[in-house]
Design a protein around this motif. Structure first.
Motif, PDB file in Angstrom:
ATOM      1  N   VAL A   4       0.835  14.313  -1.297  1.00 40.12           N
ATOM      2  CA  VAL A   4       2.131  13.721  -0.955  1.00 40.12           C
ATOM      3  C   VAL A   4       1.943  12.223  -0.707  1.00 40.12           C
ATOM      4  O   VAL A   4       1.057  11.808   0.037  1.00 40.12           O
ATOM      5  CB  VAL A   4       2.745  14.395   0.294  1.00 40.12           C
ATOM      6  N   ALA A   5       2.789  11.404  -1.372  1.00 42.43           N
ATOM      7  CA  ALA A   5       2.696   9.954  -1.239  1.00 42.43           C
ATOM      8  C   ALA A   5       3.785   9.454  -0.314  1.00 42.43           C
ATOM      9  O   ALA A   5       4.894   9.984  -0.282  1.00 42.43           O
ATOM     10  CB  ALA A   5       2.828   9.284  -2.606  1.00 42.43           C
ATOM     11  N   SER A   6       3.454   8.408   0.420  1.00 42.58           N
ATOM     12  CA  SER A   6       4.395   7.831   1.359  1.00 42.58           C
ATOM     13  C   SER A   6       4.331   6.300   1.263  1.00 42.58           C
ATOM     14  O   SER A   6       3.259   5.733   1.450  1.00 42.58           O
ATOM     15  CB  SER A   6       4.027   8.316   2.757  1.00 42.58           C
ATOM     16  N   PRO A   7       5.438   5.634   0.901  1.00 39.95           N
ATOM     17  CA  PRO A   7       6.730   6.236   0.567  1.00 39.95           C
ATOM     18  C   PRO A   7       6.655   7.005  -0.754  1.00 39.95           C
ATOM     19  O   PRO A   7       5.772   6.733  -1.569  1.00 39.95           O
ATOM     20  CB  PRO A   7       7.663   5.021   0.457  1.00 39.95           C
ATOM     21  N   PRO A   8       7.599   7.929  -0.983  1.00 34.49           N
ATOM     22  CA  PRO A   8       7.483   8.821  -2.140  1.00 34.49           C
ATOM     23  C   PRO A   8       7.781   8.176  -3.487  1.00 34.49           C
ATOM     24  O   PRO A   8       7.410   8.713  -4.526  1.00 34.49           O
ATOM     25  CB  PRO A   8       8.520   9.921  -1.851  1.00 34.49           C
ATOM     26  N   GLY A   9       8.435   7.006  -3.496  1.00 33.10           N
ATOM     27  CA  GLY A   9       8.763   6.347  -4.763  1.00 33.10           C
ATOM     28  C   GLY A   9       9.684   7.210  -5.602  1.00 33.10           C
ATOM     29  O   GLY A   9      10.587   7.859  -5.081  1.00 33.10           O
ATOM     30  N   ASN A  10       9.442   7.222  -6.910  1.00 35.55           N
ATOM     31  CA  ASN A  10      10.244   8.085  -7.795  1.00 35.55           C
ATOM     32  C   ASN A  10       9.570   9.446  -7.868  1.00 35.55           C
ATOM     33  O   ASN A  10       8.550   9.607  -8.528  1.00 35.55           O
ATOM     34  CB  ASN A  10      10.358   7.471  -9.190  1.00 35.55           C
ATOM     35  N   TYR A  11      10.164  10.410  -7.190  1.00 37.96           N
ATOM     36  CA  TYR A  11       9.567  11.749  -7.082  1.00 37.96           C
ATOM     37  C   TYR A  11      10.105  12.645  -8.202  1.00 37.96           C
ATOM     38  O   TYR A  11      11.312  12.677  -8.457  1.00 37.96           O
ATOM     39  CB  TYR A  11       9.925  12.338  -5.716  1.00 37.96           C
ATOM     40  N   VAL A  12       9.192  13.347  -8.867  1.00 43.39           N
ATOM     41  CA  VAL A  12       9.589  14.257  -9.949  1.00 43.39           C
ATOM     42  C   VAL A  12       9.045  15.643  -9.634  1.00 43.39           C
ATOM     43  O   VAL A  12       7.871  15.788  -9.270  1.00 43.39           O
ATOM     44  CB  VAL A  12       9.000  13.789 -11.311  1.00 43.39           C
ATOM     45  N   ARG A  13       9.910  16.657  -9.768  1.00 46.86           N
ATOM     46  CA  ARG A  13       9.468  18.043  -9.573  1.00 46.86           C
ATOM     47  C   ARG A  13       9.797  18.822 -10.842  1.00 46.86           C
ATOM     48  O   ARG A  13      10.932  18.772 -11.324  1.00 46.86           O
ATOM     49  CB  ARG A  13      10.201  18.658  -8.388  1.00 46.86           C
ATOM     50  N   ARG A  14       8.795  19.503 -11.385  1.00 47.24           N
ATOM     51  CA  ARG A  14       9.004  20.316 -12.592  1.00 47.24           C
ATOM     52  C   ARG A  14       8.867  21.790 -12.219  1.00 47.24           C
ATOM     53  O   ARG A  14       7.798  22.232 -11.790  1.00 47.24           O
ATOM     54  CB  ARG A  14       7.969  19.988 -13.659  1.00 47.24           C
ATOM     55  N   THR A  15       9.954  22.524 -12.407  1.00 48.40           N
ATOM     56  CA  THR A  15       9.922  23.951 -12.120  1.00 48.40           C
ATOM     57  C   THR A  15       9.668  24.725 -13.416  1.00 48.40           C
ATOM     58  O   THR A  15       9.831  24.191 -14.522  1.00 48.40           O
ATOM     59  CB  THR A  15      11.252  24.421 -11.509  1.00 48.40           C
ATOM     60  N   LEU A  16       9.311  25.998 -13.257  1.00 47.04           N
ATOM     61  CA  LEU A  16       9.004  26.810 -14.441  1.00 47.04           C
ATOM     62  C   LEU A  16      10.192  26.869 -15.396  1.00 47.04           C
ATOM     63  O   LEU A  16      10.017  26.780 -16.616  1.00 47.04           O
ATOM     64  CB  LEU A  16       8.579  28.222 -14.009  1.00 47.04           C
ATOM     65  N   SER A  17      11.410  26.991 -14.849  1.00 48.44           N
ATOM     66  CA  SER A  17      12.566  27.076 -15.750  1.00 48.44           C
ATOM     67  C   SER A  17      12.737  25.796 -16.566  1.00 48.44           C
ATOM     68  O   SER A  17      13.245  25.827 -17.678  1.00 48.44           O
ATOM     69  CB  SER A  17      13.847  27.384 -14.967  1.00 48.44           C
ATOM     70  N   GLN A  18      12.263  24.664 -16.020  1.00 45.13           N
ATOM     71  CA  GLN A  18      12.393  23.389 -16.739  1.00 45.13           C
ATOM     72  C   GLN A  18      11.319  23.207 -17.799  1.00 45.13           C
ATOM     73  O   GLN A  18      11.525  22.462 -18.755  1.00 45.13           O
ATOM     74  CB  GLN A  18      12.297  22.215 -15.749  1.00 45.13           C
ATOM     75  N   VAL A  19      10.160  23.841 -17.610  1.00 44.36           N
ATOM     76  CA  VAL A  19       9.033  23.589 -18.527  1.00 44.36           C
ATOM     77  C   VAL A  19       8.547  24.863 -19.220  1.00 44.36           C
ATOM     78  O   VAL A  19       7.461  24.879 -19.792  1.00 44.36           O
ATOM     79  CB  VAL A  19       7.846  22.891 -17.799  1.00 44.36           C
ATOM     80  N   GLN A  20       9.361  25.916 -19.208  1.00 46.97           N
ATOM     81  CA  GLN A  20       8.880  27.199 -19.722  1.00 46.97           C
ATOM     82  C   GLN A  20       8.421  27.132 -21.180  1.00 46.97           C
ATOM     83  O   GLN A  20       7.522  27.867 -21.586  1.00 46.97           O
ATOM     84  CB  GLN A  20       9.941  28.293 -19.542  1.00 46.97           C
ATOM     85  N   GLU A  21       8.984  26.194 -21.963  1.00 48.28           N
ATOM     86  CA  GLU A  21       8.637  26.117 -23.396  1.00 48.28           C
ATOM     87  C   GLU A  21       7.200  25.649 -23.626  1.00 48.28           C
ATOM     88  O   GLU A  21       6.679  25.806 -24.732  1.00 48.28           O
ATOM     89  CB  GLU A  21       9.575  25.156 -24.139  1.00 48.28           C
ATOM     90  N   VAL A  61       0.847  -1.198   0.000  1.00 46.18           N
ATOM     91  CA  VAL A  61       0.000   0.000   0.000  1.00 46.18           C
ATOM     92  C   VAL A  61       0.878   1.241   0.000  1.00 46.18           C
ATOM     93  O   VAL A  61       1.976   1.254   0.571  1.00 46.18           O
ATOM     94  CB  VAL A  61      -0.962  -0.005   1.218  1.00 46.18           C
ATOM     95  N   THR A  62       0.396   2.272  -0.676  1.00 47.67           N
ATOM     96  CA  THR A  62       1.021   3.598  -0.630  1.00 47.67           C
ATOM     97  C   THR A  62      -0.025   4.560  -0.086  1.00 47.67           C
ATOM     98  O   THR A  62      -1.185   4.531  -0.537  1.00 47.67           O
ATOM     99  CB  THR A  62       1.444   4.058  -2.047  1.00 47.67           C
ATOM    100  N   GLU A  63       0.350   5.362   0.886  1.00 49.25           N
ATOM    101  CA  GLU A  63      -0.594   6.331   1.464  1.00 49.25           C
ATOM    102  C   GLU A  63      -0.462   7.659   0.732  1.00 49.25           C
ATOM    103  O   GLU A  63       0.649   8.180   0.585  1.00 49.25           O
ATOM    104  CB  GLU A  63      -0.279   6.577   2.948  1.00 49.25           C
ATOM    105  N   VAL A  64      -1.587   8.205   0.269  1.00 50.17           N
ATOM    106  CA  VAL A  64      -1.578   9.530  -0.356  1.00 50.17           C
ATOM    107  C   VAL A  64      -2.415  10.466   0.512  1.00 50.17           C
ATOM    108  O   VAL A  64      -3.590  10.174   0.792  1.00 50.17           O
ATOM    109  CB  VAL A  64      -2.150   9.500  -1.784  1.00 50.17           C
ATOM    110  N   GLU A  65      -1.802  11.539   0.943  1.00 47.29           N
ATOM    111  CA  GLU A  65      -2.531  12.525   1.742  1.00 47.29           C
ATOM    112  C   GLU A  65      -3.413  13.336   0.798  1.00 47.29           C
ATOM    113  O   GLU A  65      -2.898  14.024  -0.093  1.00 47.29           O
ATOM    114  CB  GLU A  65      -1.523  13.423   2.454  1.00 47.29           C
ATOM    115  N   CYS A  66      -4.736  13.231   0.990  1.00 46.28           N
ATOM    116  CA  CYS A  66      -5.660  13.830   0.020  1.00 46.28           C
ATOM    117  C   CYS A  66      -5.486  15.338  -0.095  1.00 46.28           C
ATOM    118  O   CYS A  66      -5.650  15.914  -1.175  1.00 46.28           O
ATOM    119  CB  CYS A  66      -7.104  13.512   0.397  1.00 46.28           C
ATOM    120  N   ALA A  67      -5.150  16.004   1.009  1.00 49.18           N
ATOM    121  CA  ALA A  67      -5.078  17.465   1.000  1.00 49.18           C
ATOM    122  C   ALA A  67      -3.832  17.997   0.300  1.00 49.18           C
ATOM    123  O   ALA A  67      -3.815  19.126  -0.174  1.00 49.18           O
ATOM    124  CB  ALA A  67      -5.127  17.997   2.432  1.00 49.18           C
ATOM    125  N   THR A  68      -2.780  17.153   0.234  1.00 43.81           N
ATOM    126  CA  THR A  68      -1.517  17.638  -0.350  1.00 43.81           C
ATOM    127  C   THR A  68      -1.048  16.818  -1.548  1.00 43.81           C
ATOM    128  O   THR A  68      -0.212  17.278  -2.325  1.00 43.81           O
ATOM    129  CB  THR A  68      -0.382  17.589   0.698  1.00 43.81           C
TER     130      THR A  68
END
Ligand code: PAN
Ligand code: ZN
Length: 190
Positions: free
Chosen positions: A18-35, A9-16
């Motif tokens: 956030v998954a626990s455990p996080p597994g493969n976490y990906v963060r996309r910032t504006l500078s990475q996706v500006q195109e 089982v993976t727990e996902v906090e509905c309000a945020t």
């Protein structure tokens, strides 16, 4: 054969989202996706006051193999780049004949879809919505609300991702705020 994978089982906090455990976490910032945004100028202007997170994905670690189900939580932060709402890069699946199911936990927005034949669709996303992405449809999600847009995605283990087609051709539909809230507009491809 059980691949040595036991039920888990993976727990996902509905309000945020956030998954626990996080597994493969990906963060996309504006500078990475500006195109991905229609206005290069607006993206550059936004970046002058600093970078920011556009979206994050917590990918549960599952074998990329037939028979398994990939699953993840996605969180798109509220915000705009010029007239355009924050959104994901969007993709086809590398095995294009694979479907996906999205289940919305929080927030509001749109799921934009298109096919290589030029068909398009825009589905509203709100808490409790289950959205079906059929095989062969590219998909991108857009947060049109004031809160994070949080949803779970479930798709075949060996689906993979093809980002190149959308990077090259763009997406036909965009969601803009021209002063009176979100409108879905179709761009003609030349
Ligand atoms: C989703 C997406 C996720 C991020 O899990 O991967 O929302 O969007 P991009 O992958 O387009 O950056 C999904 O559709 N997986 O197949
Ligand atoms: Zn997908």
């Amino acid at each position: 054969m059980s691949d040595n994978i036991r039920p888990f089982v993976t727990e996902v906090e509905c309000a945020t989202g956030v998954a626990s455990p996080p597994g493969n976490y990906v963060r996309r910032t504006l500078s990475q996706v500006q195109e991905i945004f229609a206005s290069r100028e607006a993206a550059e202007r936004a970046l002058e006051s600093g970078d920011r997170v556009v979206y994050e994905v917590y990918n549960v670690k599952v074998p990329e193999a037939e028979g398994h189900l990939q699953h993840c939580s996605s969180i798109i932060q509220p915000g705009k780049v010029g007239y355009e709402y924050h959104m994901t890069k969007g993709h086809y699946h590398a095995r294009p004949g694979t479907a996906e199911l999205y289940i919305v936990l929080q927030g509001r927005g749109y799921l934009l879809l298109e096919t290589l034949d030029g068909e398009t669709a825009a589905l509203r996303m709100q808490p409790g919505a289950m959205l079906y992405i059929p095989p062969f449809w590219a998909h991108r999600t857009v947060n049109t609300g004031e809160e994070p847009l949080i949803f779970i995605g479930v798709y075949p283990g060996d689906a993979g991702h093809d980002y190149g087609t959308i990077e090259r051709d763009g997406f036909r539909l965009r969601v803009l705020d021209l002063g009176s809230g979100p409108v879905v507009v179709e761009q003609k491809r030349t």
